[in-house]
Each structure stands twice: as structure tokens, then as C-alpha cells.
Design an enzyme around this catalytic site. Structure first.
Site: not given
Ligand code: NAG
Length: 379
Positions: A173, A195, A255, A258
Site C-alpha cells: 500500500d 494494493r 473502492r 470504500k
């Protein structure tokens, strides 16, 4: 004359390293490293050391810190839930994600850069700021996560975080926040991330402002196999207040964001452009007020079903309710070639009472403002 020139050069240098502007919205008042003397890390190790020590620091990034290859590679068995065509992401079997994936996905061999998997730890009272367009971290993200008592009071401004195992789901991330308070992410560009570009974990991240940032979802590999990144912004949490203002959220397919757990999101004056899937996904415990945004070429603005609550500021008459809780009326959103977005849950607006609230402008100025301001190198 000489003295004047010298002074001018000092002044220019000083101006380049100070925080520009101040956080609006929930993280208003964040000071980061405050007036600490700026440090200029010259190596990856020095950067890691400054970010994670126990001093209040202003850390200036004046070059690219490339972590790719610095921890070697790992080859293991992963999976291909979306097939093995050249444009598709494949997944690392992190936490048995592939093992548990339904329906079972074909196995594939994955070879990924270890440095990307876990970001650099950032501790409390830090300002991380890029000089001009020069401050970039490649191949590794930043993690603001639980220490003994969490991490708080952190500013990340005017940097880029890029190229974290983009081929692989679970490759890493860009920015992780999990158990923290008072974090401001401003003028940050993220691109080519495996990610999440930004993830707030299940722990309380309390007050967070994400502003003027550029989530660039264009990637050669994506879960939707079409260059549109699926995993953009994930706001989970048990007690989170997130302001999302003035951001450019581009070329994604899911997302974006999200929201769930117990998270209140104020999405204001952002520009969503070009999304082949959905922007919002609102799970249980996600409370979203979206006003003054522009949605251009966004297929599905909010995915069904909405398990949390959503107020889309649908009309001048309905938007008057905001005065009671936010201190001013809400602004309608603007749409071009996009899906529908209209819901009027107002019960959760009381969460805004007494908080620092970002101001909202009319959506009509958003595209030009965001194009001029969002991302690294625009301060
Ligand atoms: C956040 O912390 C919880 C508890 O330690 C952990 O289970 C979760 O995986 C973390 N999330 C992220 C995104 O780091």
C-alpha cells in the site's frame, strides 16, 4: 549586495521547506514536526531512521528514494482470480487470500519485490515534505500505525509515492493509517501501487484530512484487466473522521473510496474522472456526506447496496439541513456522463456538530481548481 544575495538564497531555501497552507476539516490544527530544524535525508536508511525515531521532525525529501530491490525478491505460489492476460493483476497469497478466494482461482507463480510489502513506519510529530517536484518514494509506502499509544500529529505534503509491485494484489500500500490521530495528507501523488493507494485500517484513525492529492489509478496491471486500478482508497476504522477535499481521483475501477467500520466521511470539492466500475462502496458503519464534488465519466458513483448512510446534497431545499450541523448549507454535486447519485440520509449529520468542517465551494469551480492544485509539485 553580496549580503542581500546570500540572504535571498537562504530565504528561498527556507520557503521551500515550510508547510504550505494549513489542514482544513477534521485534522485542522495538525502541526507535524512544527518548528523543528529541517533535515534532508540523503539515503534510504537515513530516511527510514528519521521517519521512525522519537524526535519531532521536519523531513525534507529533495530527491527520489528508490527502495525497489533493496530487500530482495520472493517467489511463491499466488493466484489469478481475473485470469493471466497481460493486463490483469495477479495476487500474492497473503494471509491465505488466494486459499480462501471463492470461487477458487487458478494458481500462478509470483515473484515480487519484498521492499514493497511493508511500508516505512512513521512515528508521531513528523512533517514529511517534498521540495518542488523532487520528493519521491519508490517501491515502498508509509505506515502510520499503532505503537504503544498510536501515532499522532503527522503531515505528509507534496511528495509522490509510486511503483509498489503494481502487478500484484497485496504487493503493498502507498499510505497506511491504523490507530492514530491528526494526520494530514496534502498534495500527495500516488501511482502504480499493487494494493491500496490509501488505507485506513480497522483500528481508530480518528481525525484525518486528505486534501489536494492525486490518486492516479492508471496501471499496466489491474484487477479489472483494463488499466483501471481497483484498490484506490479504503476507509475502514472504529472511530474515524475523514475529510476528503480537493482531490483528483483518476482512472480507477473500484473502492474510490470504500467506507465502513465506524467512519464518517466528508467528501467535498473532489474531482472524480474516468472510472469504469464504482467510486463509492459504503458498507455497514460508513457515513458519507458528499457535497460540491464533480463526477465525470463515473460509471457507478455508488455501488448497491448501501449498508451505511449517505447524504448526497441533492437539492438546495434539502441541503438546508446542513446548516444545523455543519454551520452552512451543503453544495450540490455536479455530474457529466455519469451514473446516478441521490440519497438523503440525514440522521448521521449530527456527527459533524462541534467539529472542524472543511468549507465547500460550488462544484462549478472544482475542475479548474483541482487541475491546478492536486498532486505533488503543485504547491
Ligand atoms: C490494523 O490493525 C489491526 C489490529 O492490529 C490489524 O488486524 C489490521 O490488519 C491492521 N490493518 C492494516 C491495514 O494495517
Amino acid at each position: 549586495m553580496k549580503y542581500t544575495a546570500l540572504f535571498a538564497s537562504f530565504a528561498a531555501h527556507a520557503a521551500a521547506v515550510s508547510v504550505s497552507g494549513a489542514a482544513e476539516g477534521f485534522a485542522k490544527g495538525v502541526t507535524g514536526g512544527g518548528s523543528a530544524t529541517a533535515v534532508y535525508p540523503s539515503s534510504n536508511d537515513e530516511l527510514v531512521s528519521y521517519l521512525g525515531d522519537s524526535e519531532a521532525r521536519v523531513i525534507v525529501l529533495s530527491k527520489t528514494f528508490d527502495f525497489r530491490g533493496t530487500e530482495g525478491t520472493t517467489t511463491s505460489t499466488g493466484c489469478a482470480p481475473w485470469g493471466t492476460a497481460s493486463g490483469c493483476q495477479v495476487a500474492i497469497n497473503q494471509n491465505d487470500w488466494c486459499t480462501n478466494y471463492e470461487p477458487q482461482a487458478p494458481s500462478v507463480s509470483v515473484t515480487y519485490d519484498k521492499a514493497g510489502i511493508l511500508g516505512i513506519t512513521v512515528t508521531s510529530d513528523k512533517t514529511i515534505i517534498g521540495e518542488g517536484s523532487k520528493g519521491t518514494i519508490m517501491g515502498k509506502g508509509l505506515r502510520i500505525v499503532s505503537g504503544v499509544s498510536g501515532a499522532s500529529n503527522i503531515i505528509i505534503q507534496n511528495i509522490a509515492i509510486t511503483d509498489i509491485n503494481p502487478e500484484y494484489v497485496w504487493g503493498g500500500d502507498a499510505i497506511t493509517i491504523n490507530d492514530s490521530d491528526m494526520v494530514w495528507i496534502d498534495h500527495v501523488t500516488t501511482a502504480r501501487i499493487g494494493r491500496q493507494h490509501i488505507v485506513l485500517g480497522t483500528e481508530a484513525s480518528k481525525r484525518v484530512t486528505i486534501s489536494n492529492s492525486y490518486i492516479n489509478g492508471y496501471s499496466t496491471w489491474s484487477a479489472t484487466c483494463n488499466t483501471y486500478h481497483y484498490w484506490a482508497i479504503y476507509l475502514d476504522g472504529s472511530n474515524d473522521l475523514v475529510t476528503l477535499k480537493g482531490n483528483y481521483i483518476y482512472h480507477t475501477s473500484g473502492r474510490s473510496p470504500k467506507i465502513q467500520g465506524n467512519t464518517v466521511l466528508h467528501a467535498v470539492n473532489n474531482y472524480w474522472y474516468d472510472n469504469t466500475g464504482h467510486a463509492f462502496e459504503i458498507g455497514s458503519g460508513g457515513y458519507v456526506l458528499a457535497e460540491g464534488n464533480v463526477f465525470q465519466n463515473i460509471d457507478t458513483i455508488v455501488e448497491a447496496p448501501i449498508d451505511g448512510a449517505l447524504f448526497t446534497a441533492p437539492s438546495a431545499a434539502e441541503n438546508k439541513v446542513c446548516s444545523t450541523y455543519l454551520g452552512c448549507v451543503c453544495q450540490v454535486n455536479g455530474f457529466g456522463s455519469s451514473g446516478t447519485f441521490s440519497q438523503s440520509d440525514t440522521g448521521f449529520l449530527s456527527n459533524f456538530e462541534g467539529k472542524n468542517i472543511a468549507t465547500a465551494s460550488a462544484y462549478t469551480s472544482v475542475v479548474s481548481t483541482v487541475n491546478a492544485n492536486a498532486g505533488q509539485g503543485k504547491v
